[in-house]
Design a protein around this motif. Structure first.
Motif, PDB file in Angstrom:
ATOM      1  N   ARG A  29     -28.970 -22.021 -32.618  1.00  0.00           N
ATOM      2  CA  ARG A  29     -30.071 -22.492 -31.766  1.00  0.00           C
ATOM      3  C   ARG A  29     -29.674 -23.790 -31.053  1.00  0.00           C
ATOM      4  O   ARG A  29     -29.983 -23.994 -29.881  1.00  0.00           O
ATOM      5  CB  ARG A  29     -31.302 -22.714 -32.643  1.00  0.00           C
ATOM      6  CG  ARG A  29     -32.546 -23.046 -31.896  1.00  0.00           C
ATOM      7  CD  ARG A  29     -33.177 -21.823 -31.301  1.00  0.00           C
ATOM      8  NE  ARG A  29     -34.626 -21.995 -31.176  1.00  0.00           N
ATOM      9  CZ  ARG A  29     -35.485 -21.002 -31.087  1.00  0.00           C
ATOM     10  NH1 ARG A  29     -35.065 -19.769 -31.126  1.00  0.00           N
ATOM     11  NH2 ARG A  29     -36.770 -21.235 -30.964  1.00  0.00           N
ATOM     12  N   GLN A  67     -27.562 -22.846 -28.274  1.00  0.00           N
ATOM     13  CA  GLN A  67     -28.383 -22.200 -27.241  1.00  0.00           C
ATOM     14  C   GLN A  67     -29.113 -23.230 -26.397  1.00  0.00           C
ATOM     15  O   GLN A  67     -29.225 -23.087 -25.190  1.00  0.00           O
ATOM     16  CB  GLN A  67     -29.444 -21.322 -27.925  1.00  0.00           C
ATOM     17  CG  GLN A  67     -29.183 -19.853 -27.822  1.00  0.00           C
ATOM     18  CD  GLN A  67     -30.422 -19.041 -28.144  1.00  0.00           C
ATOM     19  OE1 GLN A  67     -31.128 -19.317 -29.098  1.00  0.00           O
ATOM     20  NE2 GLN A  67     -30.671 -18.011 -27.359  1.00  0.00           N
ATOM     21  N   ARG A  68     -29.607 -24.267 -27.075  1.00  0.00           N
ATOM     22  CA  ARG A  68     -30.431 -25.249 -26.381  1.00  0.00           C
ATOM     23  C   ARG A  68     -29.618 -26.392 -25.780  1.00  0.00           C
ATOM     24  O   ARG A  68     -30.173 -27.407 -25.396  1.00  0.00           O
ATOM     25  CB  ARG A  68     -31.472 -25.807 -27.345  1.00  0.00           C
ATOM     26  CG  ARG A  68     -32.492 -24.798 -27.808  1.00  0.00           C
ATOM     27  CD  ARG A  68     -33.374 -24.378 -26.642  1.00  0.00           C
ATOM     28  NE  ARG A  68     -34.285 -23.319 -26.987  1.00  0.00           N
ATOM     29  CZ  ARG A  68     -35.545 -23.505 -27.392  1.00  0.00           C
ATOM     30  NH1 ARG A  68     -36.011 -24.702 -27.539  1.00  0.00           N
ATOM     31  NH2 ARG A  68     -36.310 -22.484 -27.646  1.00  0.00           N
ATOM     32  N   LYS A  87     -20.851 -21.701 -23.449  1.00  0.00           N
ATOM     33  CA  LYS A  87     -21.011 -20.474 -24.218  1.00  0.00           C
ATOM     34  C   LYS A  87     -22.290 -20.521 -25.062  1.00  0.00           C
ATOM     35  O   LYS A  87     -22.675 -21.575 -25.553  1.00  0.00           O
ATOM     36  CB  LYS A  87     -19.799 -20.272 -25.125  1.00  0.00           C
ATOM     37  CG  LYS A  87     -18.523 -20.055 -24.318  1.00  0.00           C
ATOM     38  CD  LYS A  87     -17.277 -20.143 -25.170  1.00  0.00           C
ATOM     39  CE  LYS A  87     -16.042 -19.920 -24.301  1.00  0.00           C
ATOM     40  NZ  LYS A  87     -14.801 -20.128 -25.058  1.00  0.00           N
ATOM     41  N   LEU A  88     -22.919 -19.381 -25.198  1.00  0.00           N
ATOM     42  CA  LEU A  88     -24.161 -19.229 -25.974  1.00  0.00           C
ATOM     43  C   LEU A  88     -25.363 -19.899 -25.328  1.00  0.00           C
ATOM     44  O   LEU A  88     -26.470 -19.812 -25.849  1.00  0.00           O
ATOM     45  CB  LEU A  88     -24.027 -19.771 -27.409  1.00  0.00           C
ATOM     46  CG  LEU A  88     -23.011 -19.153 -28.338  1.00  0.00           C
ATOM     47  CD1 LEU A  88     -23.117 -19.817 -29.721  1.00  0.00           C
ATOM     48  CD2 LEU A  88     -23.191 -17.665 -28.472  1.00  0.00           C
ATOM     49  N   ARG A  89     -25.161 -20.576 -24.223  1.00  0.00           N
ATOM     50  CA  ARG A  89     -26.262 -21.308 -23.612  1.00  0.00           C
ATOM     51  C   ARG A  89     -27.370 -20.370 -23.136  1.00  0.00           C
ATOM     52  O   ARG A  89     -27.105 -19.365 -22.486  1.00  0.00           O
ATOM     53  CB  ARG A  89     -25.767 -22.142 -22.430  1.00  0.00           C
ATOM     54  CG  ARG A  89     -24.972 -23.358 -22.847  1.00  0.00           C
ATOM     55  CD  ARG A  89     -25.866 -24.396 -23.494  1.00  0.00           C
ATOM     56  NE  ARG A  89     -26.711 -25.037 -22.507  1.00  0.00           N
ATOM     57  CZ  ARG A  89     -26.355 -26.093 -21.806  1.00  0.00           C
ATOM     58  NH1 ARG A  89     -25.184 -26.641 -21.970  1.00  0.00           N
ATOM     59  NH2 ARG A  89     -27.169 -26.618 -20.936  1.00  0.00           N
ATOM     60  N   GLY A  90     -28.599 -20.721 -23.482  1.00  0.00           N
ATOM     61  CA  GLY A  90     -29.722 -19.859 -23.145  1.00  0.00           C
ATOM     62  C   GLY A  90     -30.620 -20.449 -22.094  1.00  0.00           C
ATOM     63  O   GLY A  90     -31.840 -20.385 -22.200  1.00  0.00           O
ATOM     64  N   GLY A  91     -30.053 -21.057 -21.075  1.00  0.00           N
ATOM     65  CA  GLY A  91     -30.858 -21.727 -20.071  1.00  0.00           C
ATOM     66  C   GLY A  91     -31.651 -20.779 -19.193  1.00  0.00           C
ATOM     67  O   GLY A  91     -32.800 -21.012 -18.888  1.00  0.00           O
ATOM     68  N   CYS A  92     -31.054 -19.674 -18.849  1.00  0.00           N
ATOM     69  CA  CYS A  92     -31.705 -18.718 -17.961  1.00  0.00           C
ATOM     70  C   CYS A  92     -32.193 -17.548 -18.776  1.00  0.00           C
ATOM     71  O   CYS A  92     -31.503 -17.061 -19.647  1.00  0.00           O
ATOM     72  CB  CYS A  92     -30.705 -18.242 -16.909  1.00  0.00           C
ATOM     73  SG  CYS A  92     -31.243 -16.786 -16.029  1.00  0.00           S
ATOM     74  N   THR A  93     -33.405 -17.121 -18.529  1.00  0.00           N
ATOM     75  CA  THR A  93     -33.946 -16.048 -19.352  1.00  0.00           C
ATOM     76  C   THR A  93     -33.536 -14.672 -18.864  1.00  0.00           C
ATOM     77  O   THR A  93     -33.669 -13.717 -19.585  1.00  0.00           O
ATOM     78  CB  THR A  93     -35.478 -16.118 -19.400  1.00  0.00           C
ATOM     79  OG1 THR A  93     -35.962 -16.075 -18.083  1.00  0.00           O
ATOM     80  CG2 THR A  93     -35.943 -17.348 -20.117  1.00  0.00           C
TER      81      THR A  93
END
Lengths: 318, 272, 146, 338
Positions: free
Chosen positions: C56, C59-60, C137-143
């Protein structure tokens, strides 16, 4: 095959009549040549639906969880992987051994329908067993092949085709247990650089539609409530993007680490063709390398690698 | 083309505590009322970082502001309960069919509410009282678990009984030393009052188990299925009949409901 | 990789209450200098750190994640960090397998007396991640997909 | 009817003003992806995920928001503007889109993102030469090699594609580009032959006659329990279905700033109808499986006058435990007959 089918039906009928089981889980012939889906038999008179062939791939262990609340014993036919699934669930206390009656079937390995299709096409396909192997007939012609030429990949590396737990065992020939290196593909990936590995998984996992078929077929995924179904706290939102898909798969494989029996159902169930067994193999390989030889599902009382420790475990953390 | 799923921003202009877990919020949009609505209709209230939930509008369209009485039961309602004056929320709507006003016109009305189920009824009650001439006698039977769980007590005990032709009866399942009124479930009160079905429409809302018994009692008292109206609740997400969640049979509660006559419900599968 | 010269990594550090958090405190009290790149989250035990926390954080927006606990054998709860060790030996390899550079996720045993070690670990980790650049990597900025 | 050489397709794709989706190899099968210069794979039969995902993406932003003190700032996501061309979708999937139109573009509310995209979409249907064993489109009155109402119907004659426009928009595009020649009589009859022969290759049949009325009478039948028994409650059937349209609305945010988006949801999931207070109107898989089948076979016909199934066979192809809607329909018919 027919001999085992007959035997299955007879034993199920007898066991229900004797009261040793009130229902039976097995496989029946499906709508197509490549399907032998799970079936629940509730009366001795229905045992004729049972069928044993080279498409009885589905792992039946998973269904025992829903039988727990039902009255009486549930009979289950178990191949090697089903049996390991049973041990798996027993180990977690997810099912009750006293409520099951296990009839083992030595497993010859199951067929990958796609491999058959690539040889003889789809549609009207018949597969007959011969002395030498299999005779395939389909719209593109006939072929004689050894079972291994069309077997599922997961069966080719199966280390326990003989059931490891049962109350009785049907007679039959199991395939030879695999003794080679089960981690070959994982090693190949390990040899790549970080970015190459990342790109490899990014390409595969970007396809994930998060239908949760891999989780729902998995005998190691037996939580009453899965973290991915919770909304408080919301561990993972429903957006299917690469990041979330990576998180889902990594966390799932961490959750089943040291518990995965490599039945390969996740990969078979995945409609998107994601090579999930390469993740399973990696985790399994590391468990073995780090904490000593271990295979999940061989013993209902086994110590789980991540549920225990050794003060002398390797330590690279200084 | 406007996207129905995007809320407009409204502000909390009043918060009133009804019970330990129910609060009534008054919202005002930029130009006053966020949107026009009719009694029995619903709206989606949202706190964008938490989520969105569907509530029936508790106020009557004859009022100036839009009110929601919200019981704290989950994630969204818990966050809403922390709202203070001046804070912004998202609202979108109105959704649903609302009460069939034409059908009610000129009739005697019997309201039977339980717990927070009085919220949607209150909208209609106040609407009818503000258009008093259009309706006949109004009987209100309301029950809650305990005196502390009664909502809209000002109206129950002060405002409504003072209106001509309006009778209000309130009961609690379990009384206490302060409680002087009847004790028992609403159906008991309903049977005792035995309102004549002739020319009367019964409108009920409350917990599913209460509705079940109220319907039974009404039938016993001679009410026909098309004389009884109820309003339903389901999990909803879109509010516009597309996300698929709130169906009973082929009907979507958010567009075909939430208000149904019992006769209409009989045609739907039992999946409440 | 060309990186903005002013860019500094963001490291999320999960520090056990009994050892590493106290170690970090000691580094502060002792006025030891180390880069201001770490955001510490105090946890009761390194064994409390769920793998999901680590992911997480990535991701964040974390560029690196540090899990720090008592030395094996010194756990306040006697065995918590033995489980941590197994869990993260495995997880570290899994992250690497998924293509995350090993320097970005590290586990260290730091006792309450090891303020200097804490400062040194953060310094070293910052340098390593600085060299790698921001984590994408793993970044969850865009849905949305694509 | 017009013809175009397959070698000229890249010119066609390049001439189209918008985003062109073509079938590509994906995983162990096929999918739709924006054209990147490669021609589509010759052995393509149908995609694993239907092209509904182009018009109704699995995840789609609705708006972004920012909490500013007491205020909330809402910024609607900029909708899709670019015209979309879907090349090579099959008649069943074309029908699937028409059925989604009934849901998203009809009724008291329009679905803005879908409708906007759909208004700008051009559908180029490629007839199937041969159905898969799991195809049963003809049961629902569809044809494997012709889609009524499609902008274009196309037939693959080997070297050339034959094109017949079915809408004014389709005709306009066909007339407006200089890439086509008139089809020869020979070619036209070949296409007709292909169309007729394709129909014969659909062997699987589902008994649709009277099924809706029958199901209306059997909501509580024990068959539901039996049918649901082996379901694993994954969402593969629903996500791969060209007509399943259920979605969820969710948010993601950090420190009061984030996005609200919608994403596909499945009525097979255990928490799909779960209410905040803990009540669940569809508490077990019996109710969930029943809802899925009834949605397709009873509710859709009741609400829209058409079945919510196009017979593409994806659910039977991909179900891990081989649940089979055609088999279910046959079972249901048996039950009704009794």
């Amino acid at each position: 095959m027919q001999r085992i089918t007959d035997k299955m039906r007879k034993r199920a009928e007898e066991l229900i009549a004797e009261g040793k089981a009130v229902r039976f889980l097995g496989w029946e012939k499906g709508s197509f040549w490549w399907q032998s889906p799970p079936v629940e038999i509730k009366e001795a008179s229905q045992t004729g639906r049972l069928n044993w062939d080279l498409f009885c791939t589905a792992n039946l262990a998973k269904y025992l969880q829903q039988m727990q609340s039902a009255e009486g014993k549930t009979g289950v036919f178990v191949k090697g992987c089903d049996a390991r699934g049973i041990n798996r669930l027993l180990r977690d206390g997810a099912i009750d051994r006293d409520k099951t009656y296990l009839v083992g079937i030595p497993c010859p390995g199951m067929i990958d329908p796609d491999k058959v299709r690539s040889l003889v096409g789809d549609g009207e396909v018949t597969i007959t067993q011969t002395e030498e192997g299999l005779s395939l007939q389909g719209p593109l012609g006939s072929r004689k092949v050894a079972l291994d030429e069309v077997a599922l990949d997961k069966c080719l590396t199966c280390r326990h085709p003989e059931p490891v737990i049962y109350d009785e065992l049907l007679e039959g020939a199991a395939r030879e247990a695999f003794t080679g290196d089960p981690y070959e593909e994982a090693r190949e990936l390990e040899d790549l650089g970080s970015d190459e590995r990342y790109d490899y998984w990014a390409k595969e996992l970007s396809r994930c539609i998060r239908c949760y078929a891999c989780r729902n077929v998995c005998p190691a995924c037996n939580c009453i409530q899965c973290v991915f179904d919770m909304d408080r706290p919301n561990w993972l939102d429903g957006a299917t993007n690469l990041s979330n898909n990576q998180v889902y798969q990594m966390i799932r494989f961490m959750h089943v680490a040291g518990r995965c029996i490599d039945c390969g159902e996740c990969e078979r169930a995945c409609p998107m063709g994601i090579p999930l067994r390469k993740l399973a193999a990696k985790v399994d390989k590391d468990v073995n390398e780090l904490f000593g030889p271990f295979e999940a599902g061989l013993d209902p009382e086994e110590k789980l690698p991540l549920g225990t420790f050794d003060p002398n475990d390797p330590d690279s953390f200084e | 083309m406007t996207n129905e799923l995007i809320p407009q921003v409204a502000k909390v202009v009043a918060v009133r505590r009804e019970t330990s877990d129910v609060k009534t919020f008054t919202f005002r949009g930029e130009g006053g009322l966020p949107f026009a609505y009719m009694p029995g209709q619903c709206a989606m209230v949202s706190l964008p970082s938490v989520g969105e939930a569907m509530f029936s509008i508790t106020s009557s369209p004859t009022q100036e502001d839009m009110e929601f009485s919200i019981k704290r039961v989950g994630l969204v309602t818990e966050a809403l309960h922390k709202l203070t004056l001046g804070q912004a929320v998202g609202v979108r709507g109105p959704y649903g069919n609302g009460f069939p006003l034409e059908m009610l016109q000129g009739k005697d009305l019997l309201f039977i509410g339980g717990g927070i189920g009085l919220a949607p009824l209150r909208s209609l009650i106040n609407y009818c009282l503000d258009n008093r001439a259009d309706y006949g006698g109004v009987d209100i039977i309301y029950g809650a678990r305990s005196p502390q769980d009664l909502v809209f007590t000002d109206e129950l005990f002060e405002r409504w009984p003072k209106v001509e032709g309006v009778q209000v009866q309130t009961t609690v399942d379990v009384g206490d030393e302060t409680w002087q009124g009847p004790v028992g479930v609403v159906t008991k009160l309903l049977e005792e009052l035995n309102p004549d079905p002739q020319g009367r429409i019964a409108i009920t809302c409350g917990p599913p188990i209460m509705i079940k018994f109220v319907l039974r009692t009404l039938a016993k008292l001679g009410y026909q299925d098309d004389q009884i109206i109820t309003t339903l609740e389901k999990r909803m997400k879109c509010g516009v009949g597309k996300c698929g969640r709130c169906n009973i049979g082929g009907k979507y509660i958010c567009v075909d409901g939430p208000v149904f006559t019992v006769a209409q419900l009989r045609d739907l599968p039992d999946e409440l | 990789m060309s990186v903005d010269a002013d860019w500094k990594p963001l490291i999320v550090g999960f520090c056990c209450n009994w050892c590493s958090y106290a170690g970090a405190d000691l580094a502060g009290i002792g006025r030891m200098s180390y880069p201001a790149t770490i955001r510490i989250i105090r946890v009761p035990c390194s064994g409390r750190v769920n793998p999901h926390f680590v992911i997480r954080a990535f991701q964040r927006g974390a560029d690196g994640v540090l899990v720090a606990g008592c030395h094996p054998g010194d756990c306040h709860y006697s065995t918590g960090n033995f489980y941590t060790r197994r869990r993260y030996l495995l997880m570290q390899r899994l992250l690497e397998y998924m293509g995350i550079e090993p320097a970005r996720f590290q586990v260290r045993w730091i006792s309450a007396a090891e303020g200097a070690k804490f400062a040194q670990v953060v310094t070293q980790m910052t340098e390593e991640i600085q060299a790698l650049g921001p984590n994408k990597k793993l970044r969850g900025g865009c849905t949305c997909k694509g | 009817m017009k013809a175009i050489s397959k070698t000229a397709l890249p010119d066609l794709f390049a001439a189209l003003k918008g985003r062109v989706y073509v079938p590509v190899r994906e995983g162990k099968g096929f999918g739709f992806a924006p054209w990147d210069g490669e021609i589509w794979p010759a052995d393509y039969q149908n995609t694993i995920v239907p092209p509904k995902q182009i018009l109704f993406p699995q995840t789609e932003d609705l708006y972004s928001f920012r909490m500013e003190g007491e205020d909330i700032a809402i910024d609607p996501a900029s909708g899709p503007e670019e015209p979309i061309f879907i090349f090579g979708l099959r008649p069943c999937d074309h029908k699937g889109i028409e059925l989604l139109d009934l849901v998203f573009r009809q009724g008291p509310y329009l679905d803005a993102p879908y409708s906007k995209r759909r208004d700008n979409t051009f559908l180029m249907v490629l007839g199937c030469k041969e159905g898969l064993p799991t195809c049963f489109c003809t049961s629902f009155g569809l044809e494997p090699a012709f889609a009524p109402g499609a902008d274009w119907n196309m037939w693959d004659l080997g070297e050339v594609l034959l094109i017949e426009p079915g809408t004014a928009k389709g005709k306009e595009l066909l007339d407006g580009l200089e890439l086509f020649r008139e089809a020869t009589e020979e070619e036209v009859s070949q296409a007709k032959k292909l169309r007729d022969e394709a129909r014969e290759t659909i062997t699987l049949q589902a008994p649709v006659e009277g099924i809706t009325e029958g199901l209306q009478e059997n909501f509580e039948h024990p068959l539901w329990e039996e049918v649901a028994r082996k379901c694993l409650e994954c969402g593969a059937c629903t996500y791969l279905c060209p007509t399943c349209h259920c979605y969820d609305l969710q948010s993601t945010s950090v420190l009061g700033q984030g996005k609200r988006f919608r994403c596909w949801d499945s009525c097979m999931y255990c928490n799909y109808t779960l209410m905040a207070g803990g009540h669940n109107p569809r508490p077990t898989k019996r109710e969930r499986v029943r809802n899925r089948f009834l949605h397709k076979l009873q509710y859709f016909p009741e609400n829209h006058g058409e079945f919510g199934c196009v017979g593409c066979g994806r659910c039977l192809q991909n179900c891990p435990v081989h649940m089979d809607i055609t088999r279910f329909m046959a079972q249901a018919k048996d039950v009704m007959a009794k």
